[in-house]
Write an enzyme that holds these catalytic residues in place. Sequence first.
Site, short mmCIF file in Angstrom:
data_model
loop_
_atom_site.label_atom_id
_atom_site.label_comp_id
_atom_site.label_asym_id
_atom_site.label_seq_id
_atom_site.Cartn_x
_atom_site.Cartn_y
_atom_site.Cartn_z
N LYS A 170 37.80 -27.53 7.52
CA LYS A 170 38.02 -26.84 8.80
C LYS A 170 36.68 -26.75 9.52
O LYS A 170 35.81 -26.00 9.13
CB LYS A 170 38.58 -25.43 8.52
CG LYS A 170 39.44 -24.85 9.59
CD LYS A 170 38.78 -24.34 10.83
CE LYS A 170 37.80 -23.23 10.74
NZ LYS A 170 37.03 -23.11 12.02
N GLU A 243 26.80 -20.88 1.53
CA GLU A 243 25.50 -21.16 2.16
C GLU A 243 25.47 -20.35 3.44
O GLU A 243 26.10 -20.73 4.43
CB GLU A 243 25.36 -22.66 2.48
CG GLU A 243 25.31 -23.57 1.28
CD GLU A 243 23.96 -23.55 0.57
OE1 GLU A 243 23.07 -22.77 0.94
OE2 GLU A 243 23.81 -24.34 -0.38
N CYS A 277 19.79 -23.23 9.75
CA CYS A 277 19.85 -22.14 8.76
C CYS A 277 18.48 -21.91 8.13
O CYS A 277 17.97 -20.80 8.11
CB CYS A 277 20.87 -22.47 7.69
SG CYS A 277 20.66 -24.08 6.95
N GLU A 375 18.04 -12.61 12.50
CA GLU A 375 18.06 -14.07 12.61
C GLU A 375 18.30 -14.44 14.08
O GLU A 375 19.38 -14.23 14.60
CB GLU A 375 19.18 -14.64 11.73
CG GLU A 375 19.22 -16.14 11.73
CD GLU A 375 20.43 -16.74 10.99
OE1 GLU A 375 21.51 -16.13 10.99
OE2 GLU A 375 20.27 -17.83 10.43
#
Length: 469
Positions: A170, A243, A277, A375
Site C-alpha cells: 500500500k 522504520e 528519514c 523532526e
Amino acid sequence: MTSYEALLAAIQAPEGQGVQMKDPATGAVVGRAPQRSEADLDAAVATARAAQSGWAGISHADRSASLNRAADAIEASAEALAELLSREQGKPLNGPNARFEVGACASWLRANAAFELEPEVLVDDESGQAVLEYVPVGVVGAIGPWNWPMMISIWQIAPSLRMGNTVVLKPSEYTPLSVLALGAVLNQVLPAGVLQVVPGGGELGAGLTAHAGVDKLMFTGSTSTGQAIMRSAADTLKRLTLELGGNDAGIVLPDADPEAIAEGVFWGAFINTGQTCAALKRLYVHESQYDQMCEALVDVAKKMPMGVGLEEENVLGPLQNRQQFDIVSGLVEQARSAGARILTGGDPQQDQPGYFYPTTLVADVDNDNPLVAQEQFGPALPIVKYTTLDEVIGWANGLDVGLGSSVWGTDLDEARAVAARLEAGTTWINKHGAVDPRVPFGGVKKSGYGLEFGVEGLKSVALPKVTSW
Ligand code: NAD
C-alpha cells in the site's frame, strides 16, 4: 523499454475516476491515481496467498534470477520511471534524486539476489545435530511513505520476494503513481500474483495491518502511524518491521576541517530537500569551529540550485505537499522569533507556484528550540554551538528517537569513541545517511525496530526453523 506515456496509461484510473495527483513544483496534473476498496484489498491478499506456495516452492537461485530480471526491467524503463517520480514526488531528475532513486531500485534487487543464506549447523557432535534454516513467512504487507516512494518500496519488496514471500503493498496516498509504475515494470517479469500494489489512504493501510491473511507487516513512515500499526497488529500477532521517524544529530568535533566537510554535511542534511528519514536534522558544532562551519555551509548552500524537477540543472526541489511546507515554515518562524539567526533562506516566495521552501541554515539556536527538538523533514538545518563533549553527547542522545547520527573529525579513533556513545541504529563518520544494500539499517528508541538490508534483512522477512535429531 516503456515510454513515459505508456507507463502512465498502464497504471492510471480511467478518465473521470481516481484522485488527481499534482506536481508539487508546478501544480500541473500528473495523472489519476486509482483508489482501491477493502474488497479489493481482500482480493489482493487472497491472490497473494494463492501464489505464495508456488513462489516459495522454487529455489533461491530461481527467485534470485527473477530479481535480476526485475532489475533489468527497471533499467530498461529507467527514464520513464524517473520522470514520473520527479513529476509526482517533486524531486529533481539530477543530483541524489529521481535518477539516483531508480538506479538504487535496480541495485537493491541485484544485491538481494546475490546474498548467500546457508543453513546454520548449530550442533554436530555425539549428542546429535541441530540445523537452523530460514523459511518464508507467507504474505508480507508493506506500507510506505512519500519521500523515497520507489526506493523504500524496493527495500520491502526485494528481500520479501527473495525469501519466498508474496507481497501486497500500500503506497503513500501522496505518491501512488510512482509505486504503481514501479510495480507495473516489475510485473513485466515477475510471476502473476507475487507482487500487487493496492493504492489508497491510511484506512486501507489500517485494513492491511489488521488483515488475517497477512503474516508480516513492513512499515516505513512516521512514529505515530507505527504506534497505531503496532496496536492493531496485536490481534493477529503479526510480525513487524518498523522504520519510523528520526531526528539525526551530527557532531562536528574540534579537529574537523569545516571547509573539507561542508559539502558532505550539506548533502547529509539536504538530500531530497531534507525529506529523508536518516537525514542530518540537527548539527552540533564545537565553539572553536562554529563561525567557520556556518560560513562554509552557506557557501555550499548558495551553489545548489532549487527548482522544477524536470529542469536538468536543479538538485533541490519543492516540498512534496502543503502539510510538510507548513511544518517547515512554522518551525523556522518559531526559531526566528526565539532570536535565532537565519544565515540563508527562511523567506519562501509567496507568488511562486509549488511548495518551494528555500535552503535554510539557522544559527544561534538553542538545543530545546522546536526546530532542533522536532523532526523538521525539510530544507531547514539548525546549527547549535557546543562547548564540551559530554554536553553535546547528552544533547544528541536527549530525544526519544534514534535512527542515524554522525561524527565529523580528522582523528578516526576519537570519532569512533564518540560514535560508540551515540544512541542510534547507525552512526556514520565523516558522512551521513549513506545506505548500502549490504549493510543492515534500522532504528532504536521510537525510530522503530527490526533490520532491513543485508542478510539480516532477509532473516527479518523469514521464520527461523530449527530441525534437530
Ligand atoms: P505517515 O506515517 O503519515 O504515512 C506512511 C504510510 O502509512 C502511508 O502510506 C499512509 O497511508 C499509511 N497510514 C496512515 N495511517 C495508517 C494506519 N492507521 N495504519 C496503517 N497505515 C497507515 O508517514 P509519511 O508522512 O508518509 O512519511 C514521513 C515519515 O516517515 C517521517 O517521520 C520519516 O522520518 C519517516 N520515514 C522513516 C524511514 C525509515 O527508514 N526509518 C524512511 C522514510 C520515512
